[in-house]
Design an enzyme around this catalytic site. Structure first.
Site, mmCIF file in Angstrom:
data_model
loop_
_atom_site.group_PDB
_atom_site.id
_atom_site.type_symbol
_atom_site.label_atom_id
_atom_site.label_comp_id
_atom_site.label_asym_id
_atom_site.label_seq_id
_atom_site.Cartn_x
_atom_site.Cartn_y
_atom_site.Cartn_z
ATOM 1 N N HIS A 97 -44.679 -26.155 -3.806
ATOM 2 C CA HIS A 97 -43.438 -26.810 -3.596
ATOM 3 C C HIS A 97 -42.846 -27.537 -5.167
ATOM 4 C CE1 HIS A 97 -42.430 -27.101 0.365
ATOM 5 N NE2 HIS A 97 -42.287 -26.197 0.151
ATOM 6 N N ARG A 130 -41.613 -15.870 -9.763
ATOM 7 C CA ARG A 130 -42.123 -17.422 -9.057
ATOM 8 C C ARG A 130 -43.594 -16.528 -8.814
ATOM 9 N NH1 ARG A 130 -39.810 -20.692 -4.421
ATOM 10 N NH2 ARG A 130 -41.295 -22.199 -4.264
ATOM 11 N N ARG A 187 -43.875 -24.854 11.070
ATOM 12 C CA ARG A 187 -45.434 -25.090 10.865
ATOM 13 C C ARG A 187 -46.032 -26.853 11.394
ATOM 14 N NH1 ARG A 187 -45.192 -23.609 4.401
ATOM 15 N NH2 ARG A 187 -43.473 -22.754 4.797
ATOM 16 N N ASN A 234 -37.213 -14.116 -7.281
ATOM 17 C CA ASN A 234 -38.210 -14.926 -6.356
ATOM 18 C C ASN A 234 -38.422 -13.942 -4.987
ATOM 19 O OD1 ASN A 234 -39.117 -16.542 -4.389
ATOM 20 N ND2 ASN A 234 -38.157 -18.272 -4.789
ATOM 21 N N GLU A 291 -34.353 -24.410 -8.524
ATOM 22 C CA GLU A 291 -36.028 -23.629 -8.745
ATOM 23 C C GLU A 291 -35.940 -22.292 -9.873
ATOM 24 O OE1 GLU A 291 -37.057 -23.521 -4.750
ATOM 25 O OE2 GLU A 291 -39.018 -24.027 -5.041
#
Ligand code: ADP
Length: 417
Positions: free
Chosen positions: A200, A113, A261, A37, A399
């Site tokens: 996600h 990923r 964000r 990742n 993940e």
């Protein structure tokens, strides 16, 4: 010099069917999978034997002063900086190779990923054609896809085994057109490929299946809302294992309030900002992605723990806005699904903040949700009371494991635990 791992299993360049046959012949039912990742300054990696994790690590500050964390947490490995040469992605990959070599680990496949995969619906073996798609999607998610692509390009010649791309967008490709279409002129949408992609997806899909497993429910029969609340936050409505809607959109900026964000806002606001305050689109982009969210609201931090421990009115407002937005989305998604069986919380905030979960769940009594305060405080897997009409779960996301599982699927293997 960068060392290459030569796997004696010699499975490079075999298409998946041949690989599966070879597996049947050799009895390779627990492939060794390296998951990667790659971020803008970090690489998270893990090695799995089948679905069992053998080791993992995190290298941060790759381009400046690399540090390596064994297992991804705790104290950095003190000698790592001197071992990672040069301070670059290539240096970091070499360090990972050395670690694998030390433990005599031969990898059978590498999973990468990739945040943005445009219209790709599933995890896919990396070929030159797929690389072109990932390259094209770099325009849509430059901060993520650029380093990921660099990671793939470095890893391909180092590991002469199948490489698989696992996309964050794939899971949401199942959304119906009414959920992914923005109400803008069609020519504009098609020219710039503007639609809701959602992100996600690896995490939403993982916790959905974990929750079904824990609740002994067949995925096909379940309506679920999954809340991934980390630095980036998104929520998904899932029916029968398929994403029906999700809060992140064309980019990961839309939707919930996040660490830095803004999430949803009136589309006129960036225009006004460009006219009156910040002169360039890049500045506006910086404000909305890096200076907004919990950080911009609280003026304290992007970390919800710092905000929770402050008594300032701005901190209180930041928490109010964060929770209110989430409560609204859960209501919207319960409507989109026409009912909900389970709500799942995951990622840093979702897994750890009993306070946020309690605030959100206490506003869902209209859905018949009843919280078990004690279970919630101790972050148990099921935090709703037995009399609740909707089961509420806290499921740690994983993940890397999802990437290993996807790789096994793509290669046509049936891994034994
Ligand atoms: P990322 O999106 O970068 O993977 P994580 O999922 O690790 O992020 O989530 C990071 C966030 O989780 C932190 O910014 C913090 O707000 C929150 N967090 C982590 N631990 C706790 C905790 N014990 N209590 C409350 N919030 C936490």
């Amino acid at each position: 010099m960068i060392h290459t791992i030569h796997t004696t299993r010699g499975i490079s360049h075999l298409p998946s069917q041949k690989y599966a046959k070879k597996q049947a012949r050799t009895g390779l039912v627990k492939p060794t999978i390296l998951t990667l990742n790659v971020g803008s300054s970090s690489v998270k990696y893990a090695v799995f034997s089948g679905t069992t994790m053998l080791l993992s690590g995190l290298i941060e500050k790759i381009l400046t002063k690399p540090v390596h964390y064994n297992g991804g947490i705790g104290e950095p490995v003190s000698s790592a900086s001197s071992l990672i040469h040069p301070a670059s992605y290539a240096g970091a990959f070499q360090y990972i190779l050395q670690r694998l070599n030390q433990d005599n680990i031969l990898v059978d496949a590498v999973a990468h990923r990739v945040v943005h995969g445009e219209y790709i619906k599933q995890s896919t073996r990396i070929t030159p054609a797929l690389l072109r798609v990932i390259q094209r999607a770099t325009e849509l998610a430059p901060l993520h896809n650029k380093p990921e692509l660099e990671g793939i390009r470095i890893a391909l010649p180092l590991f002469k085994v199948p490489h698989i791309a696992v996309f964050d967008t794939s899971f949401h490709q199942a959304m119906p057109a009414k959920a992914y279409t923005y109400a803008i002129p069609r020519w504009l949408a098609s020219k710039y490929r503007i639609r809701r992609y959602g992100f996600h997806g690896i995490s939403h899909s993982y916790v959905f299946h974990e929750a079904c497993r824990i609740l002994h429910k067949p995925p096909k029969a379940v309506k679920m809302i999954t809340c991934h609340l980390g630095n980036g936050c998104s929520i998904a409505a899932i029916a029968g294992g398929k994403s029906v809607d999700t809060s992140m959109g064309y980019t990961p900026l839309e939707g919930l309030v996040m660490g830095t964000r803004a999430g949803d806002l009136d589309p006129a606001i960036p225009v006004i900002m460009m006219k009156h305050h910040a002169s360039s689109p890049n500045k506006v982009d910086g404000i909305l992605n890096k200076e907004s969210g919990l950080k911009g609201l609280s003026g304290i931090s992007n970390d919800i723990r710092d905000i929770q421990s402050s008594s300032s009115p701005r901190a209180k407002l930041a928490l109010d806005v964060f929770c209110y937005r989430l409560i609204k989305y859960i209501g919207a998604y319960a409507a989109a699904l026409n009912g909900v069986d389970a709500i799942v919380f995951t990622a840093g905030i979702g897994e750890n903040s009993a306070y946020i979960r309690e605030r959100v769940i206490s506003s869902l009594s209209y859905l018949g949700v009843v919280l078990d305060g004690k279970r919630n405080k101790s972050n148990e897997l099921i935090i709703s009371s037995p009399k609740s009409k909707v089961t509420v779960c806290v499921i740690p996301t994983n993940e890397s494991l999802m990437m290993a599982k996807e790789t096994i699927k793509v290669l046509g293997l049936r891994a034994k635990k």
